[in-house]
Motif scaffolding. Structure first.
Motif, mmCIF file in Angstrom:
data_model
loop_
_atom_site.group_PDB
_atom_site.id
_atom_site.type_symbol
_atom_site.label_atom_id
_atom_site.label_comp_id
_atom_site.label_asym_id
_atom_site.label_seq_id
_atom_site.Cartn_x
_atom_site.Cartn_y
_atom_site.Cartn_z
ATOM 1 N N ASP A 1 0.835 -1.214 0.000
ATOM 2 C CA ASP A 1 0.000 0.000 0.000
ATOM 3 C C ASP A 1 0.866 1.259 0.000
ATOM 4 O O ASP A 1 0.510 2.257 -0.649
ATOM 5 C CB ASP A 1 -0.929 -0.006 1.216
ATOM 6 N N ALA A 2 2.001 1.202 0.692
ATOM 7 C CA ALA A 2 2.907 2.363 0.715
ATOM 8 C C ALA A 2 3.521 2.602 -0.661
ATOM 9 O O ALA A 2 3.652 3.751 -1.104
ATOM 10 C CB ALA A 2 4.009 2.140 1.751
ATOM 11 N N PHE A 3 3.903 1.527 -1.361
ATOM 12 C CA PHE A 3 4.412 1.671 -2.726
ATOM 13 C C PHE A 3 3.343 2.288 -3.631
ATOM 14 O O PHE A 3 3.639 3.135 -4.479
ATOM 15 C CB PHE A 3 4.841 0.317 -3.296
ATOM 16 N N SER A 4 2.105 1.855 -3.446
ATOM 17 C CA SER A 4 1.000 2.395 -4.242
ATOM 18 C C SER A 4 0.848 3.898 -4.016
ATOM 19 O O SER A 4 0.664 4.673 -4.971
ATOM 20 C CB SER A 4 -0.299 1.662 -3.873
ATOM 21 N N MET A 5 0.955 4.319 -2.753
ATOM 22 C CA MET A 5 0.860 5.746 -2.440
ATOM 23 C C MET A 5 2.034 6.521 -3.025
ATOM 24 O O MET A 5 1.871 7.654 -3.485
ATOM 25 C CB MET A 5 0.814 5.933 -0.920
ATOM 26 N N ALA A 6 3.217 5.911 -3.040
ATOM 27 C CA ALA A 6 4.395 6.566 -3.619
ATOM 28 C C ALA A 6 4.189 6.838 -5.106
ATOM 29 O O ALA A 6 4.535 7.909 -5.611
ATOM 30 C CB ALA A 6 5.634 5.699 -3.393
ATOM 31 N N LEU A 7 3.622 5.864 -5.810
ATOM 32 C CA LEU A 7 3.353 6.049 -7.233
ATOM 33 C C LEU A 7 2.345 7.172 -7.460
ATOM 34 O O LEU A 7 2.521 8.017 -8.352
ATOM 35 C CB LEU A 7 2.843 4.743 -7.861
ATOM 36 N N LYS A 8 1.293 7.171 -6.644
ATOM 37 C CA LYS A 8 0.261 8.204 -6.797
ATOM 38 C C LYS A 8 0.828 9.589 -6.530
ATOM 39 O O LYS A 8 0.486 10.554 -7.220
ATOM 40 C CB LYS A 8 -0.905 7.914 -5.847
ATOM 41 N N SER A 9 1.705 9.706 -5.534
ATOM 42 C CA SER A 9 2.288 11.013 -5.208
ATOM 43 C C SER A 9 3.189 11.526 -6.326
ATOM 44 O O SER A 9 3.454 12.725 -6.414
ATOM 45 C CB SER A 9 3.072 10.931 -3.903
ATOM 46 N N CYS A 10 3.663 10.597 -7.181
ATOM 47 C CA CYS A 10 4.497 10.987 -8.331
ATOM 48 C C CYS A 10 3.660 11.167 -9.596
ATOM 49 O O CYS A 10 4.213 11.319 -10.698
ATOM 50 C CB CYS A 10 5.578 9.935 -8.577
ATOM 51 N N GLY A 11 2.341 11.104 -9.463
ATOM 52 C CA GLY A 11 1.453 11.309 -10.605
ATOM 53 C C GLY A 11 1.302 10.093 -11.494
ATOM 54 O O GLY A 11 0.889 10.225 -12.657
ATOM 55 N N LEU A 12 1.620 8.900 -10.975
ATOM 56 C CA LEU A 12 1.533 7.675 -11.781
ATOM 57 C C LEU A 12 0.270 6.903 -11.428
ATOM 58 O O LEU A 12 -0.015 6.649 -10.253
ATOM 59 C CB LEU A 12 2.754 6.791 -11.539
ATOM 60 N N SER A 13 -0.485 6.517 -12.455
ATOM 61 C CA SER A 13 -1.706 5.728 -12.252
ATOM 62 C C SER A 13 -1.570 4.322 -12.831
ATOM 63 O O SER A 13 -2.526 3.554 -12.835
ATOM 64 C CB SER A 13 -2.899 6.436 -12.900
ATOM 65 N N CYS A 14 -0.381 3.972 -13.313
ATOM 66 C CA CYS A 14 -0.149 2.670 -13.941
ATOM 67 C C CYS A 14 -0.042 1.575 -12.873
ATOM 68 O O CYS A 14 0.211 1.859 -11.703
ATOM 69 C CB CYS A 14 1.129 2.700 -14.771
ATOM 70 N N PRO A 15 -0.227 0.315 -13.268
ATOM 71 C CA PRO A 15 -0.036 -0.778 -12.297
ATOM 72 C C PRO A 15 1.439 -0.933 -11.937
ATOM 73 O O PRO A 15 2.313 -0.499 -12.685
ATOM 74 C CB PRO A 15 -0.535 -2.017 -13.049
#
Length: 521
Positions: A214-228
């Protein structure tokens, strides 16, 4: 028109490396310091490669992450959940109980009790005893009263037939729905105790794996990434994020594996010895048909013996930050290199960076083998002493490489990693290749990883033909790879074993098949 880009990240103990790739070409690369919370270091690495490349976030179709998070949790004895074990076996296997050979410190942290239940199978899938369902219900009630939320169910020869484990899990969940259940057959191979140990480690990491993913998922979102995003496992292939939440142990040793796969990709050599030199250690392994050779023996993780797949690696204490010491006078001077290292403090403590500690990097710089920092700061080193240290370093690398050679064949040695400046131009009689982007080969390995499926099963050839047994095993492995995210039309066999078991009745044979396929975005 959009372009398919992918990002590979490898989170190490010292550095977090990242690369952004387009159709096999490295567009941007970075090295960032690994942070204590891991995810902020991942964010920095993601932002760095996105900014350097100028690529739009929506054009990035996937992020592949290799992490040591779960391995470190076991080694450091932290963030582990109390876990109970239900072994379905009686009257067999009662002489050696669960947790029997575990180190006391980790046993005290994880062990929430063990239960022996009637049931299980023979090697060919015949019942030892019917499952004692009432006993399972009683155990579930006891666990519920004790608030034990993590349980392993391990049945004798469950990789042959999973029915009894699945039935026991269904009963347990009907009585205690909040309990997380791990079936040993889904984690380890044939080998009761080792499979059980691997499943216990997996169960103890489930809570941590949910938080980490879940933390990795949040890191991606904070960088503007919506990809899997996907996590690399220890055979050089990928798992979906949801899959990692269920099987965190499969990430053990994924770092060295990523380096080996990246080295193969960057060099174009499918059969080679890979030497990955970091800041503290040198990891050496053999790749065959572009994948790491798997260890044939049981693998020790944090003092716990397991039998899930792991690369066959040899590690030695030689890296860029390895401490070098000279003792005795010039006539009888002794030199030692490693195993202690300054690690991430190399930029402060090494001579070439203005420090006072002689490191392997200082030796390489003084000799002209490497151009790092300020070479004039090594002028106090004695030339003969430097030659002796270089000889020692080269000998360590040579001996480790020779341990991985299976024959006298002249296969190349591919050197990667941030500390690869230490390596000589030739190792023994073998050619040394240092490919472009060698310092971030681990991140490249994560970015180009495929998806795998594997089966390890015993068949009774008095009841089924060898061809049908092989076909059944292949279908199981293929199904597993598709479940993990592989394209069905890209799957190919990369490893197959068919071993007759003369010590078992009924013309038994053990079949192991591994397949890989390209990732289906």
């Amino acid at each position: 028109m959009t372009t398919n880009y992918r990002i590979g990240i490898d989170v190490g103990g010292t550095n977090t490396d990242a690369v952004l790739m387009k159709q096999g070409e490295v567009i941007a690369a970075t090295k960032q310091s690994t942070t204590q919370d891991v995810t902020s270091g991942v964010e920095k690495a993601l932002n760095a490669v996105i900014q350097e490349s100028g690529v739009n976030q929506e054009d990035i179709k996937g992020v592949m992450i290799g992490t040591t998070h779960f391995t470190n949790a076991v080694i450091e004895r932290r963030s582990l959940t109390k876990t109970a074990v239900i072994r379905i076996c009686l009257p067999a296997t009662a002489s050696v109980l669960p947790f029997a050979d575990w180190p006391e410190d980790i046993k005290d942290i994880i062990n929430a009790g063990s239960y022996m239940v009637k049931g299980g199978y023979e090697f060919d899938g015949r019942e030892i005893n019917p499952l004692d369902e009432n006993h399972i219900k009683d155990i579930a009630l006891e666990l519920k009263q004790q608030s034990i939320h993590s349980v392993v169910i391990n049945s004798v020869f469950s990789p042959i037939n999973t029915d009894v484990e699945e039935r026991a899990a269904a009963i347990l969940n009907s009585v205690y729905p909040d309990c997380k259940v791990v079936l040993a057959s889904s984690v380890g191979r044939i080998g009761l105790l080792e499979r059980e140990n691997a499943a216990i480690l997996n169960a103890s990491l489930l809570t941590l794996s949910e938080k980490t993913v879940d933390a990795f998922s949040m890191a991606l979102k904070s960088c503007g990434l919506s990809c899997p995003f996907f996590i690399t496992q220890n055979d050089g292939t990928l798992m979906k994020a949801a899959f990692v939440k269920q099987f965190p142990v499969l990430t053990f040793a994924s770092g060295p594996t990523n380096s080996m796969r990246g080295a193969v990709f960057l060099s174009g050599k499918k059969d080679a010895i890979i030497v990955d030199i970091g800041g503290t250690t040198t990891d050496v392994g053999l790749v065959q048909n572009a994948f790491p050779r798997q260890a044939s023996t049981n693998v020790d993780v944090g003092g716990v013996r397991t039998n899930f797949r792991m690369p066959d690696m040899v590690s030695v204490g030689l890296g860029g930050g390895s401490k070098v010491a000279f003792t005795g006078d010039n006539a009888k001077q002794q030199v030692s290199v490693g195993p202690h290292s300054v690690g991430y403090r190399i930029s402060e403590e090494a001579l070439v960076f203005g420090g006072s500690q002689i490191t392997a990097t200082d030796i390489a710089v003084h000799s002209g083998r490497a151009i790092v920092g300020d070479a004039s700061l090594t002028s106090s080193l004695n030339t003969d002493s430097v030659k002796a240290a270089l000889t020692k370093m080269d000998q360590i690398i040579l001996e480790t490489v020779e341990k991985n050679r299976l024959s006298s064949a002249q296969i190349p040695v591919i050197v990667v990693g941030g500390g690869s400046v230490l390596a000589p131009e030739k190792i023994g009689s073998l050619e040394v290749i240092k490919p472009n982007n060698y310092a971030v080969a681990n991140a490249v390995g994560a970015a180009i990883a495929q998806v795998s499926g594997e089966v390890d099963k015993i068949y009774h050839l008095s009841e089924v033909t060898r061809e049908d047994a092989l076909s059944d095993a292949l279908n199981i492995a293929t199904h597993k790879s598709i479940q993990a995210g592989a394209k069905s039309n890209s799957i190919k066999v990369i490893d197959q074993e068919d071993v007759p078991l003369a010590y078992l009745p009924g013309n038994a044979t053990r079949i192991r098949i591994k397949v890989v396929g390209d990732l289906e975005f």
